[in-house]
Design an enzyme around this catalytic site. Structure first.
Site, PDB file in Angstrom:
ATOM      1  N   ASP A 160      27.016  54.367  32.922  1.00  0.00           N
ATOM      2  CA  ASP A 160      28.176  53.663  33.462  1.00  0.00           C
ATOM      3  C   ASP A 160      27.869  52.162  33.459  1.00  0.00           C
ATOM      4  OD1 ASP A 160      30.365  52.842  34.840  1.00  0.00           O
ATOM      5  OD2 ASP A 160      30.141  54.239  36.504  1.00  0.00           O
TER       6      ASP A 160
ATOM      7  N   ASP B  53      33.976  52.149  29.449  1.00  0.00           N
ATOM      8  CA  ASP B  53      32.687  51.716  30.016  1.00  0.00           C
ATOM      9  C   ASP B  53      31.795  52.866  30.478  1.00  0.00           C
ATOM     10  OD1 ASP B  53      34.200  52.465  32.174  1.00  0.00           O
ATOM     11  OD2 ASP B  53      33.499  50.880  33.477  1.00  0.00           O
ATOM     12  N   GLU B  54      32.057  54.106  30.040  1.00  0.00           N
ATOM     13  CA  GLU B  54      31.236  55.236  30.453  1.00  0.00           C
ATOM     14  C   GLU B  54      30.995  56.188  29.291  1.00  0.00           C
ATOM     15  OE1 GLU B  54      32.497  57.158  34.454  1.00  0.00           O
ATOM     16  OE2 GLU B  54      34.162  55.969  33.703  1.00  0.00           O
TER      17      GLU B  54
END
Length: 430
Positions: free
Chosen positions: A16, A111-112
């Site tokens: 993350d 974003d993960e």
DNA sequence: TCTGGGGTCCTAGGACCC
DNA sequence: TCTGGGGTCCTAGGACCC
């Protein structure tokens, strides 16, 4: 189906990116380090990313900009409009780096990413290597959570962020007191539990992730559907969700924006809708898809002065399409039927559904003649190629390009497209 | 003529995610 | 004055058919 990807002794790492949009801005502007920074949503509407310093000032996620403006100027918080050209490109760099560490990887969001790490002997050491490599290659700091299910890996990643001595990595399986970790997580912060379910659970005395883990299966199934039940099982360490390394086919494409200021002029509405349809159609073609059903909508929103009006129209297209001018023609005809005089609209948009692969499509009996179809396809190919070379909007339909338009969204705090646009490369010296 | 049960397909709405 | 945009999945209920 309850179990989509259950695997024996699974282990998942969730990577993350920390405060991703803020971190992207910081990579290209070192003066932002250690300062409070926020990034705003489209239209500069509300706060969607905050640096740790901004969080400490009490600026919460989703706060409307106008509500925290005073706090922001008082504390000298740096403000940025969303720069998706930059964030999308930085995301691709992070993902490319991660891919070297595990062949089984799912890009979960901008974003993960979930990585399968069942084979690792010491997953925490491995995760620390991942972390330092991402930092070295992209400048983006990440947190990594490791656990036996995806839902627990989310919780572990959260612990990695919260616990300063964790060094950005937290392995829930290797943790002596995982129950205490679950107890420290509010049920609203569990993946799959949103505002509504959190409230329902609270009324039933289920307050923490640990409470939810021990909740009655039948009750959860009745009140929170099979998805809720999956969440409970995942909290118990029963893996119901696998790493989806093959991206599932896209089901729908939506393009819409709120206006910078309300619009009542039907010509302006047509311009805006035509542009959103162009955007959606370009995305359609970039995936080699056709759409058979198109939905157009306009709305004033529920607030604001003047009469309120929201309406949507679902149009079944005579044959599956991806051609911008064709889709605009259908969409504008739909808009004509929705529009009411004298109403000040705040938003319009289009949703394309019933998507299918270009090759799979069979021409309908009374559709365009194949030659005309082929001409239209080649025409759109040429348009897309020009736009790829000269920038989006170099060729556009029904709307004048690059004109100042009142309905344009607001983006007053935009940084440069440092990595995707030659003229906006960062300058070493002004 | 009236009626039951069961299946499929579609849509709208509600919940969630980032 | 001012509250984003883009997605997914599940369920209930209606239409229709046998």
């Amino acid at each position: 189906m309850l179990f989509t990807g259950s695997e024996q002794s699974a282990r998942f790492a969730l990577v993350d990116c920390n405060n991703f949009y803020v971190s992207c801005e910081r990579v290209f502007d070192p003066s932002l380090a250690a300062r409070p920074v926020v990034v705003l949503s489209n239209n500069d509407g509300c706060v969607i990313a905050r640096s740790d310093e901004a969080k400490q000032l009490g600026i919460s996620m989703g706060t409307p900009f106008f509500k925290c403006r005073e706090l922001i100027s008082h504390h000298g918080v740096r403000v940025f409009s969303s720069n998706y050209a930059l964030y999308g490109d930085m995301s691709a760099r992070v993902m490319e780096t991660l891919r070297r560490f595990s062949p089984r990887m799912e890009e979960y969001s901008i974003d993960e990413a979930f990585l399968a790490c069942a084979q690792r002997e010491n997953p925490a050491d491995w995760a620390r290597r991942v972390r330092s490599q991402v930092a070295r290659c992209t400048g983006i700091p990440v947190s990594i959570g490791i656990a036996s299910t995806k839902t627990l890996a989310k919780i572990a990643a959260r612990a990695a962020k919260k616990q300063p001595d964790a060094g950005g990595v937290f392995d829930l399986d290797g943790c002596a007191d995982s129950e205490r970790v679950l107890e420290s997580v509010a049920v609203a912060d569990v993946w799959g539990v949103g505002r509504r379910y959190a409230e329902l659970l609270r009324r039933s005395g289920i307050i923490t992730a640990r409470d939810l883990k021990g909740a009655d299966e039948g009750w959860v199934r009745r009140h929170m559907t099979v998805q809720g039940l999956r969440t409970v099982l995942e909290l118990r360490g029963v893996s119901c969700l696998g790493v989806e390394d093959v991206a599932p086919a896209l089901r729908s494409i939506l393009s819409s924006r709120s206006f910078g200021s309300p619009v009542d002029d039907p010509a302006r509405l047509r311009e805006a809708l035509a542009e959103y349809i162009s955007t959606a159609a370009a995305k359609l073609r970039s995936r080699s898809l056709l759409t058979a059903v198109m939905q157009v909508f306009i709305t004033t929103g529920a607030h604001g002065p003047g009469p309120h009006h929201s309406a949507a129209l679902t149009l079944s297209l005579p044959q599956p399409l991806s051609s911008t001018p064709e889709l605009i023609r259908h969409g504008l005809a739909g808009l004509e039927r929705l529009y009411r005089r004298g109403v000040r609209y705040r938003k319009t948009g289009v949703m394309l559904t019933a998507l299918q692969k270009e090759r799979a499509h069979q021409p309908v009996l009374f559709g365009c003649a194949p030659a005309a179809d082929e001409r239209s396809r080649r025409f759109m190919e040429a348009v897309d190629a020009i736009n790829a070379r000269w920038g989006r909007g170099a060729v556009s339909f029904a709307v004048p390009s690059r004109a100042a338009r009142a309905w344009r969204m607001q983006r007053r705090f935009m940084s440069g497209r440092y990595t995707t646009c030659w003229s906006e490369l960062p300058k070493a010296r002004a």
